[in-house]
Scaffold this motif. Structure first.
Motif, PDB file in Angstrom:
ATOM      1  N   ARG A 175       2.646   5.296  -7.643  1.00  9.13           N
ATOM      2  CA  ARG A 175       1.721   6.406  -8.792  1.00  9.13           C
ATOM      3  C   ARG A 175       1.976   8.217  -8.669  1.00  9.13           C
ATOM      4  O   ARG A 175       1.976   8.353 -10.039  1.00  9.13           O
ATOM      5  N   ASP A 187       2.794   1.249  -3.439  1.00  5.58           N
ATOM      6  CA  ASP A 187       1.645   1.867  -4.403  1.00  5.58           C
ATOM      7  C   ASP A 187       1.487   3.669  -4.137  1.00  5.58           C
ATOM      8  O   ASP A 187       1.644   4.432  -6.159  1.00  5.58           O
ATOM      9  N   VAL A 188       1.748   4.707  -3.312  1.00  8.57           N
ATOM     10  CA  VAL A 188       2.280   5.926  -3.558  1.00  8.57           C
ATOM     11  C   VAL A 188       2.663   6.250  -4.165  1.00  8.57           C
ATOM     12  O   VAL A 188       2.399   7.029  -4.783  1.00  8.57           O
ATOM     13  N   TRP A 227       1.189   0.443 -10.984  1.00  2.55           N
ATOM     14  CA  TRP A 227       0.858   0.305  -9.372  1.00  2.55           C
ATOM     15  C   TRP A 227       2.356  -0.569  -8.805  1.00  2.55           C
ATOM     16  O   TRP A 227       3.020  -0.632  -9.749  1.00  2.55           O
ATOM     17  N   THR A 275      -4.420   5.516  -1.486  1.00  2.00           N
ATOM     18  CA  THR A 275      -4.690   6.454  -2.341  1.00  2.00           C
ATOM     19  C   THR A 275      -4.700   7.547  -2.863  1.00  2.00           C
ATOM     20  O   THR A 275      -4.589   8.460  -3.303  1.00  2.00           O
ATOM     21  N   GLU A 276      -3.216   7.760  -0.843  1.00  2.00           N
ATOM     22  CA  GLU A 276      -2.484   9.094  -1.408  1.00  2.00           C
ATOM     23  C   GLU A 276      -1.772   9.141  -2.407  1.00  2.00           C
ATOM     24  O   GLU A 276      -1.418   9.039  -3.174  1.00  2.00           O
ATOM     25  N   SER A 285       0.504  -1.823   0.435  1.00  2.00           N
ATOM     26  CA  SER A 285       0.143   0.176  -0.048  1.00  2.00           C
ATOM     27  C   SER A 285       1.113   1.101  -0.142  1.00  2.00           C
ATOM     28  O   SER A 285       0.502   2.144  -0.554  1.00  2.00           O
TER      29      SER A 285
END
Length: 431
Positions: A253, A249-250, A259, A287-288, A246
């Motif tokens: 992106r 991922d930030v 990803w 999602t940040e 997670s």
């Protein structure tokens, strides 16, 4: 004396990929250990002024033909790159995705100075051997965007006027700049012409980028490597405590790298040297917008050492890894496709195919290309079959073979490689 090296494929004469002439042909320089001292030798010898940046990972595109130099180590005072220490002409363990580049002062047309970081500050342009400022008449967001993109910074957040970061000295070189926003350089935008202005230095134009800067270091490409963030004027690493996909991922992106496929810790791509550890105990949802938006310890607070530096492997580009081997450069070959790892069938598998894998993983030369699940049977899909490489491709996916997922094999035919060298912490990378 004619120099035996040149700078090619950059936007200006004094910026680009470094190439060396030997045995009747031009070849590139590997970016292993490439730094400003090496770039300094190139820039000075070619009459391009001081070195501004030493770029890696084929920043100006990969070359063709030979790679002539690797592990170059200059003191900075040599007359020629060929006078510096290296592995010797033609000796290397690199691919052209590692070609070294430089930006010299005479090849840099814009810079940002006197701000809190290298992407916020007063804008200056280079012309006719000297730096000068830009007047803030009509200075706006589109103009600032061109500057930030030219310097590989994030998107501009503001375009301050009135010498926001202090007055410059010397000439005022541009006024009434009117960019469309898509130009490659500030000098390509409409303006009153070089040197034409009705301003004083109290009107010097600036740009700001408020977001944290982030980069991936020491990986095989721009989308995998050790995570480093820029804060308060310096780069620093991220501790791997609580580091997971997670969080990765930030990063992926933010860098437009797709990803996260993996979030390795324990300095997988090597330890940061001479820099602080800036973030610890990061807990992103995924999602940040940036790592600094995620819960963590206060910046600079940690209980870590650099052997715990965090890394990421992002999805951009095809991927390969070795599994089940006794070291980082031997094992069962696995490739990443359509969101999952799969094996390679040993039909037609040979040393040329293995060489592509070894070179991509910076593991030297292929010594063996064992089949019949020598390193154990994989699980999941069998992704590639009937692979037939020339041995010079950058990736197995560049070789002739069946379509991904098309095969007539079982996992007892999984292909493997044994390469000539072991690289600590590098057995699973994006190439």
């Amino acid at each position: 004396t004619k120099q035996l090296f040149s700078i090619l494929d950059g936007p200006y004469n004094c910026s680009g990929r470094v190439e060396v002439y030997n045995a009747g042909q031009w070849g590139t320089v590997c970016d292993d250990n490439w730094d400003l001292l090496d770039a300094k030798v190139v820039c000075r010898a070619l009459g391009c002024g001081a070195a501004q940046k030493a770029l890696d990972q084929a920043h100006f595109g990969g070359g063709k033909g030979e790679i002539w130099l690797d592990d170059v180590e200059c003191s900075g005072n040599e007359e020629s790159l060929l006078s510096c220490s290296s592995d010797g002409l033609g000796s290397h363990n690199c691919g052209h995705f590692e070609d070294a580049g430089v930006i010299c002062e005479a090849g840099l047309t814009v810079r940002i100075v006197d701000g809190p970081n290298h992407c916020s500050g007063r804008v200056e342009v280079y012309h006719d051997g000297s730096w000068g400022t830009v007047c803030d008449d009509n200075w706006g967001f589109l103009d600032a965007q061109v500057v930030c993109r030219e310097l590989s910074c994030g998107p501009a957040t503001e375009a301050p006027h009135q010498a926001y970061f202090g007055k410059g000295s010397g000439s005022i070189l541009l006024d009434d700049v009117a960019c469309m926003g898509s130009e490659g350089s500030l000098l390509e935008c409409n303006s009153g012409g070089i040197g034409n202005h009705n301003c004083g230095h109290d009107e010097d134009a600036s740009v700001t980028y408020d977001g944290p800067l982030i980069r991936l270091v020491d990986g095989p490409d721009q989308c995998s490597g050790r995570v480093e963030v820029y804060y308060a004027g310096q780069w620093g690493t991220v501790c791997d405590d609580d580091w997971d996909v997670s969080d990765a991922d930030v990063v992926c992106r933010q860098l437009s790298c797709g990803w996260a496929m993996d979030a390795p810790g324990q300095a997988w791509f090597g330890m940061g040297v001479g820099i602080p550890i800036l973030l610890d105990n990061i807990a992103c949802v995924g999602t940040e917008g940036t790592l600094f938006d995620c819960p963590s310890e206060a910046i600079g607070q940690h209980n870590c050492m650099h052997p715990e530096d965090a890394s990421v492997v992002c999805s951009a580009g095809p991927s390969i890894r070795l599994a089940g081997g006794s070291n980082n450069c031997s094992g069962r070959v696995e490739v990443f496709h359509s969101g999952q790892w799969g094996t390679v069938c040993d039909d037609d598998w040979d040393l040329k195919d293995a060489q592509v894998v070894c070179q991509a993983l910076s593991c030297g030369m292929a010594q063996e290309a064992p089949g019949r699940a020598c390193f154990g049977q994989g699980s999941g899909p069998i992704t590639l079959d009937d692979v037939s490489c020339e041995g010079t491709e950058k990736s197995l996916q560049d070789c002739i073979g069946s379509e991904p997922g098309v095969h007539n094999c079982d996992h007892n035919e999984d292909a493997g490689v044994i390469c000539s060298r072991q690289v600590a912490g590098l057995s699973d990378v994006s190439i």
